[in-house]
Structure formats: structure tokens, C-alpha cells
Scaffold this motif. Structure first.
Motif, PDB file in Angstrom:
ATOM      1  N   ALA A   1       0.841  -1.203   0.000  1.00  0.00           N
ATOM      2  CA  ALA A   1       0.000   0.000   0.000  1.00  0.00           C
ATOM      3  C   ALA A   1       0.872   1.246   0.000  1.00  0.00           C
ATOM      4  O   ALA A   1       0.611   2.209  -0.727  1.00  0.00           O
ATOM      5  CB  ALA A   1      -0.923  -0.012   1.219  1.00  0.00           C
ATOM      6  N   MET A   2       1.952   1.211   0.801  1.00  0.00           N
ATOM      7  CA  MET A   2       2.850   2.367   0.860  1.00  0.00           C
ATOM      8  C   MET A   2       3.409   2.713  -0.510  1.00  0.00           C
ATOM      9  O   MET A   2       3.369   3.868  -0.935  1.00  0.00           O
ATOM     10  CB  MET A   2       4.023   2.079   1.799  1.00  0.00           C
ATOM     11  CG  MET A   2       3.690   2.174   3.254  1.00  0.00           C
ATOM     12  SD  MET A   2       5.128   1.721   4.201  1.00  0.00           S
ATOM     13  CE  MET A   2       4.353   1.268   5.739  1.00  0.00           C
ATOM     14  N   ILE A   3       3.937   1.693  -1.221  1.00  0.00           N
ATOM     15  CA  ILE A   3       4.607   2.051  -2.475  1.00  0.00           C
ATOM     16  C   ILE A   3       3.613   2.378  -3.563  1.00  0.00           C
ATOM     17  O   ILE A   3       3.909   3.165  -4.446  1.00  0.00           O
ATOM     18  CB  ILE A   3       5.627   0.984  -2.943  1.00  0.00           C
ATOM     19  CG1 ILE A   3       4.972  -0.345  -3.127  1.00  0.00           C
ATOM     20  CG2 ILE A   3       6.799   0.903  -1.994  1.00  0.00           C
ATOM     21  CD1 ILE A   3       5.863  -1.311  -3.853  1.00  0.00           C
ATOM     22  N   ILE A   4       2.414   1.794  -3.506  1.00  0.00           N
ATOM     23  CA  ILE A   4       1.433   2.166  -4.534  1.00  0.00           C
ATOM     24  C   ILE A   4       0.958   3.591  -4.304  1.00  0.00           C
ATOM     25  O   ILE A   4       0.867   4.391  -5.238  1.00  0.00           O
ATOM     26  CB  ILE A   4       0.242   1.201  -4.529  1.00  0.00           C
ATOM     27  CG1 ILE A   4       0.682  -0.167  -5.024  1.00  0.00           C
ATOM     28  CG2 ILE A   4      -0.859   1.710  -5.433  1.00  0.00           C
ATOM     29  CD1 ILE A   4      -0.383  -1.195  -4.902  1.00  0.00           C
ATOM     30  N   ILE A   5       0.666   3.912  -3.045  1.00  0.00           N
ATOM     31  CA  ILE A   5       0.177   5.256  -2.754  1.00  0.00           C
ATOM     32  C   ILE A   5       1.284   6.272  -2.982  1.00  0.00           C
ATOM     33  O   ILE A   5       1.056   7.377  -3.481  1.00  0.00           O
ATOM     34  CB  ILE A   5      -0.368   5.298  -1.315  1.00  0.00           C
ATOM     35  CG1 ILE A   5      -1.671   4.514  -1.259  1.00  0.00           C
ATOM     36  CG2 ILE A   5      -0.604   6.727  -0.856  1.00  0.00           C
ATOM     37  CD1 ILE A   5      -2.135   4.215   0.116  1.00  0.00           C
TER      38      ILE A   5
ATOM     39  N   LEU B   1      -4.580   3.355  -7.806  1.00  0.00           N
ATOM     40  CA  LEU B   1      -4.313   2.592  -9.029  1.00  0.00           C
ATOM     41  C   LEU B   1      -5.131   3.113 -10.191  1.00  0.00           C
ATOM     42  O   LEU B   1      -4.656   3.184 -11.322  1.00  0.00           O
ATOM     43  CB  LEU B   1      -4.632   1.118  -8.810  1.00  0.00           C
ATOM     44  CG  LEU B   1      -3.560   0.271  -8.164  1.00  0.00           C
ATOM     45  CD1 LEU B   1      -4.082  -1.104  -7.874  1.00  0.00           C
ATOM     46  CD2 LEU B   1      -2.350   0.181  -9.071  1.00  0.00           C
ATOM     47  N   ILE B   2      -6.395   3.473  -9.909  1.00  0.00           N
ATOM     48  CA  ILE B   2      -7.266   3.911 -10.996  1.00  0.00           C
ATOM     49  C   ILE B   2      -6.983   5.364 -11.357  1.00  0.00           C
ATOM     50  O   ILE B   2      -6.833   5.713 -12.537  1.00  0.00           O
ATOM     51  CB  ILE B   2      -8.746   3.722 -10.606  1.00  0.00           C
ATOM     52  CG1 ILE B   2      -9.065   2.232 -10.510  1.00  0.00           C
ATOM     53  CG2 ILE B   2      -9.665   4.380 -11.619  1.00  0.00           C
ATOM     54  CD1 ILE B   2     -10.410   1.940  -9.939  1.00  0.00           C
ATOM     55  N   ALA B   3      -6.907   6.221 -10.332  1.00  0.00           N
ATOM     56  CA  ALA B   3      -6.898   7.656 -10.614  1.00  0.00           C
ATOM     57  C   ALA B   3      -5.489   8.214 -10.808  1.00  0.00           C
ATOM     58  O   ALA B   3      -5.271   9.066 -11.664  1.00  0.00           O
ATOM     59  CB  ALA B   3      -7.603   8.406  -9.484  1.00  0.00           C
ATOM     60  N   GLU B   4      -4.527   7.769 -10.036  1.00  0.00           N
ATOM     61  CA  GLU B   4      -3.198   8.369 -10.095  1.00  0.00           C
ATOM     62  C   GLU B   4      -2.148   7.279  -9.976  1.00  0.00           C
ATOM     63  O   GLU B   4      -1.600   7.047  -8.905  1.00  0.00           O
ATOM     64  CB  GLU B   4      -3.057   9.394  -8.960  1.00  0.00           C
ATOM     65  CG  GLU B   4      -1.787  10.212  -8.994  1.00  0.00           C
ATOM     66  CD  GLU B   4      -1.669  11.062 -10.231  1.00  0.00           C
ATOM     67  OE1 GLU B   4      -1.203  10.525 -11.244  1.00  0.00           O
ATOM     68  OE2 GLU B   4      -2.034  12.244 -10.179  1.00  0.00           O
ATOM     69  N   PRO B   5      -1.847   6.552 -11.081  1.00  0.00           N
ATOM     70  CA  PRO B   5      -0.954   5.398 -10.992  1.00  0.00           C
ATOM     71  C   PRO B   5       0.451   5.755 -10.502  1.00  0.00           C
ATOM     72  O   PRO B   5       1.154   4.892  -9.988  1.00  0.00           O
ATOM     73  CB  PRO B   5      -0.908   4.872 -12.425  1.00  0.00           C
ATOM     74  CG  PRO B   5      -2.070   5.477 -13.098  1.00  0.00           C
ATOM     75  CD  PRO B   5      -2.346   6.762 -12.431  1.00  0.00           C
ATOM     76  N   ASP B   6       0.856   7.016 -10.662  1.00  0.00           N
ATOM     77  CA  ASP B   6       2.193   7.386 -10.214  1.00  0.00           C
ATOM     78  C   ASP B   6       2.223   7.868  -8.780  1.00  0.00           C
ATOM     79  O   ASP B   6       3.278   8.262  -8.284  1.00  0.00           O
ATOM     80  CB  ASP B   6       2.774   8.455 -11.142  1.00  0.00           C
ATOM     81  CG  ASP B   6       3.093   7.865 -12.499  1.00  0.00           C
ATOM     82  OD1 ASP B   6       3.362   6.658 -12.540  1.00  0.00           O
ATOM     83  OD2 ASP B   6       3.031   8.585 -13.499  1.00  0.00           O
ATOM     84  N   GLY B   7       1.069   7.897  -8.109  1.00  0.00           N
ATOM     85  CA  GLY B   7       1.054   8.103  -6.677  1.00  0.00           C
ATOM     86  C   GLY B   7       1.334   9.523  -6.222  1.00  0.00           C
ATOM     87  O   GLY B   7       1.292  10.484  -6.992  1.00  0.00           O
TER      88      GLY B   7
END
Lengths: 301, 222
Positions: free
Chosen positions: B127-131, B197-203
Motif C-alpha cells: 500500500a505504501m509504495i502504490i500510494i 491505481l485507478i486515478a493516479e498510478p504514479d502516486g
């Protein structure tokens, strides 16, 4: 030789019990394989599906005093709705993105499902009372629990039904077309999104069947389910894209873990079942990375 | 089909490695341990420096290889990058960082127990690295900050909301609301992962860069 003959009934009993449990693993793995075939997504939420379906049924019986049939209807209905919502809200926006994005979305989904269960019903284990006697039955001088026999029969019926559907019906042909090549399937007029939703609904339904059977055997609870992780050895052993592979993998994992637990547990004090499938998985990956029936992928650059 | 996926020399290397780990405690006295530590620190320093250099834009074969493998591993292999070596290196480095984290964490808590590091720990870090943003060091810092502070903020929020609710409806069972922080945290984790993941893939990293780019040309943006 005498020693071996004396051991034989014990061994057979372990083997049969393991095979019966293995049929249920195969059933849960079916949902996993169908999703992987259609969309190449690895569903990390399969274990949570099992738990969620099982726990919904258990909670309806325990906390809302419903009888078995309505609660099962609630469980299946909820999983179908979740499958459809999932396709609409999560997977459709992710179409065209790398597979890893879908995998991570399923991990997030698992977290949500667990949190919802914990928030509403708390961390207690609830048993699902099925009208099946607890007494072991005797089949060819072997004692087995009746619930595992019933579970295996239900699993076989469902697997046979699904295989028939998959090979013979219109839906099955469309599913196989989507699995083979999405773009071509779409060109031929198949609504790919519709069939993605169908695969997730299938996964939800088989998971609920598994959840109800497990809920009767060991009780339904909200803790991280080992069954969700045990799907991985099953499908990797059989090959990720193969339904017969899932069945064979389920039988092998069930049998091996039960026999190993029967012989090793007395010396180490339990817990063998939790790691033997993964050792099996590592060997399978080393010796036959595509599984028994998996397709060998040839990559073109 | 080959029986083993690795050539024989690799197995020899693996064998020597395993042998080393089995034999090392038997021959370990202060002298060997000192040398071992020094070598280990040097190796770690070198690897760390290499990655550091790679990420700051200097020429570094290692970093380029990592990115090439991430983008398309077959193509990277054809270009001449040793896939096995660099994948192993990536695993080794990240294991090193994971191990360091475990050491620091156990030191921080005062006790170490295998049961507190289960699969949910992995999900937390994921979750940390995706966000935060995949594939960027700054992103992982942002994500770690965010996920660590989130439960505390949530706790403070439920406390505040709970006290207000208690003031308004004295019969309400507030302890239940406060207890449910764990489950709300799980739900929020899942939703944040999916939403990012859907809205901002680069976090968060992307958001940060947007803000920075905005202020770089701030008064004269057009």
C-alpha cells in the motif's frame, strides 16, 4: 512387509480424507483459474471471497436467526453482486493497464473485504450448522467425516457442470474465445466486459460454496484465511490456465498435506499442513514451471 | 527439457553460498567476525552507493539494467544484460533493506516476535509504495509517511468524533467506535490502493512533482 500391511489402513484413511478435502481445494481453485484464463489477473482476494461468503452465511444464521436456505441465498446473492460491482467499479477502469495493477487491486479488495467483516461482525469465529451428522461414516472399512464426503460430491458436481458449460455451451465458447485472444473475441462481437464479470461471479460463487463447507468444518472467522494462500500451490501444480490441472493439483495438495500431517505431526507437534503445500509448490516450480497441464508460453520480441 | 532451470555453475555458486552459511558459525571467532563485518559493510556500502549514483543520474550500468529489465526483460536480455544477475541483485538489495527494517523495528519495539510479521505486513508495504508511487525512492518515503500517520490520524479523528457523538447522544456505545479503528484502517488501505491505481498510478510522487512544477514557474505560468 508386515509393517507395511499394518500401516496400510492408516495410510489409506489419511489419503482418502486428503483427497476429499482436495476436491474442495479444486473447487476454490476453479474460480482462480477461470479469472486467470479470461484476464491474466491473479486474484489475491480468492481467500477473502471464501471467507466473506462463508461468514455472510454464518452471520445470517447466527446473528439474524435466518434458516439455512435464506442465508445461503444471501451469501450467494451478495457474492454475485460483489463480483458484478467489482467488474464495473475496479476492473473496467483498469482495462489496458499492466497485469500487476489488477493484481494489486485484488490485494486492496482483500483488505476492504476483511475490514468490512471486522467492522460489522467483530473477530469471533462462528460455526455454520448444516443438517449433516457429525458421526464419521464407514466406506470400505475406512472411517471418513460425512461433511467431507458431501463437500467432495458437491465439488465434483459443480466442477463437472462447469466443465460441461465450458466445453459445450455458447457461454463456454465465448469464455474460451475471450481467454484465447481478447481483441479477436471483441471483433467477433463478444462483449468481453460481460464475460469478465461472469468470471468474477463464478469465482464468488465457488468461493461461497467452499466457505460454507469450511464454515461447517472449522468455523467461519475473519482472520487471514490459509485457504486463500493454499490456492497458489494447487494452481501452480496444475498449471495456471488449466481446469483439469486445478482438479489434479487440488487432489495432490489435499492428499500430500494430509498424509504428511498424519505421519510428521506426532513428531513436531502440528503445523505440517501449513507448509507442506508450499514445499510441493517450490518443487513444482523447479521441475515443471508450467504445471502439469499449463501452456508453455513462447515469448516473441 | 532441462531438469533444473539453472546451469551447473550457478548451482555450484549456490552450494558454496549455503556451505558458507552453514560453516560460518562453526569457525566464527572474533577475528573472522570482524573481517566478515568489514567485508559486509564494504559490500553493502558499494551496492548502496551504486544504486544511489544510479538514481541521481550519473552513469551506472546497474541502474540502467534495472530500468531496462523493468520495462521489458526479454529485450534487456537480448541487449546483453545478465537477467539472472540483476534480478538476483535487486532481490538481494531489497532483502537487505527489509532486514535492516526488521532490525530497527525490533529495536524500536524492544521485542521481536515472528507472529507480528505476517502477510498483512507485506500488504501494508505494498500500500505504501502504490500510494507513494511505484519505482521512485521519494515516492516510497511519501507513502511510508502517509500510511504510518494514517492510523494515528484516524484514531485522533474517531476520538474527536466519538466525544462529540457522546455529547450529543449519551447512550451511544463509543468504545465500539474507537475499537473499530483497525477495521476502518483496513478498509481505507484497500480503498486507497484501488483509488490510487485507478486515478493516479504514479502516486503521491506525481502529485508532488505537479506541485513542484507549478511553483517552479509560479508567477508567470501560462
Amino acid at each position: 512387509m508386515h509393517f507395511l500391511l499394518d500401516e496400510l489402513p492408516f495410510f489409506l484413511e489419511l489419503l482418502v480424507a486428503g483427497l476429499l478435502v482436495g476436491m474442495m481445494y479444486a473447487l476454490v481453485a476453479l474460480g482462480f483459474v477461470v479469472i486467470y484464463k479470461a484476464s491474466q489477473a491473479i486474484n489475491f482476494a480468492q481467500g477473502e471471497f471464501v471467507k466473506f461468503g462463508g461468514f455472510l452465511v454464518a452471520a445470517s444464521i447466527r446473528y439474524y436467526d435466518l434458516s439455512l436456505i435464506p442465508s445461503m441465498a444471501i451469501g450467494f446473492g451478495a457474492m454475485v453482486v460483489i463480483g458484478l460491482l467489482l467488474e464495473r467499479l475496479v476492473l473496467r477502469p483498469l482495462i489496458g493497464r499492466p497485469v500487476i495493477a489488477i493484481i494489486m487491486a485484488t490485494i486492496g479488495l482483500a483488505s476492504i473485504l476483511r475490514g468490512v467483516l471486522l467492522l460489522i461482525w467483530g473477530p469471533l469465529t462462528v460455526n455454520i450448522p448444516l443438517p449433516i451428522s457429525e458421526e464419521p461414516v464407514e466406506i470400505f472399512t475406512l472411517l471418513v467425516k460425512l461433511i467431507t464426503v458431501v463437500g467432495a460430491i458437491i465439488s465434483i458436481l459443480f466442477l463437472a457442470g462447469f466443465t460441461f458449460l465450458f466445453l459445450r455451451s455458447r457461454i463456454g465458447i465465448a469464455l474460451r474465445a475471450v481467454a484465447d485472444n481478447q481483441t479477436v473475441a471483441q471483433v467477433m462481437g463478444i462483449d468481453v466486459r460481460h464475460y469478465f464479470a461472469l468470471t468474477w461471479v463464478t469465482a464468488g460463487v465457488v468461493a461461497t460454496i467452499g466457505g460454507i463447507l469450511w464454515g461447517n468444518m472449522i468455523g467461519a472467522d475473519v482472520h487471514p484465511a490459509l485457504i486463500g494462500l493454499k490456492v497458489f500451490p494447487v494452481v501452480i501444480l496444475g498449471g495456471l490456465t488449466s481446469i483439469p490441472g486445478a482438479i489434479l493439483g487440488g487432489l495432490i495438495v489435499g492428499a500430500v498435506e494430509n498424509v504428511a500431517a498424519g505421519y510428521i505431526d506426532p513428531y513436531v507437534g502440528g503445523g505440517t499442513k501449513d507448509f507442506i503445500p508450499y514445499i510441493l509448490m517450490i518443487f513444482a516450480l523447479m521441475l515443471r514451471p508450467y504445471g502439469f497441464f499449463g501452456e508453455r508460453v513462447i515469448e516473441r520480441v | 527439457m532441462r531438469l533444473f532451470p539453472l546451469p551447473l555453475t550457478r548451482w555450484t555458486m549456490v552450494g558454496i553460498g549455503v556451505l558458507f552459511f552453514v560453516l560460518f558459525p562453526l569457525v566464527a571467532n572474533d577475528y573472522f567476525l570482524n573481517i566478515g563485518n568489514l567485508v559486509f559493510i564494504a559490500v553493502v556500502g558499494a551496492i548502496g552507493l551504486n544504486i544511489q549514483v544510479g538514481y541521481t543520474g550519473q552513469v551506472s550500468i546497474g541502474h540502467g539494467a534495472f530500468i531496462a529489465i523493468r520495462d521489458r526483460d526479454v529485450a534487456a536480455e537480448i541487449v546483453g544484460i545478465n537477467l539472472f544477475r540483476y534480478k538476483l541483485l535487486a532481490f538481494a538489495v531489497s532483502s537487505f533493506y527489509a532486514g535492516m527494517t526488521g532490525v530497527l523495528y525490533a529495536y524500536y519495539l524492544g521485542i521481536a516476535n515472528y507472529e507480528q510479521f505476517d502477510i498483512s505486513t507485506t500488504v501494508d508495504f505494498l500500500a505504501m509504495i502504490i500510494i507513494g508511487g511505484l519505482g521512485s525512492i521519494l515516492g516510497s518515503i511519501f507513502g511510508a509517511l502517509f500510511i504510518t500517520v494514517l492510523p494515528m490520524a484516524l484514531r485522533a479523528m474517531t476520538d474527536a468524533v466519538g466525544s462529540v457523538l457522546l455529547f450529543l447522544f449519551p447512550t451511544l456505545n463509543v468504545s465500539y467506535v474507537v475499537q473499530s479503528v483497525t477495521s476502518i484502517k483496513l478498509i481505507l488501505f484497500g480503498m486507497l490502493i484501488i483509488v490510487f491505481l485507478i486515478a493516479e498510478p504514479d502516486g503521491l510522487n506525481k502529485l508532488w512533482r505537479n506541485i513542484r512544477d507549478y511553483f517552479r514557474v509560479w508567477p508567470y505560468s501560462y
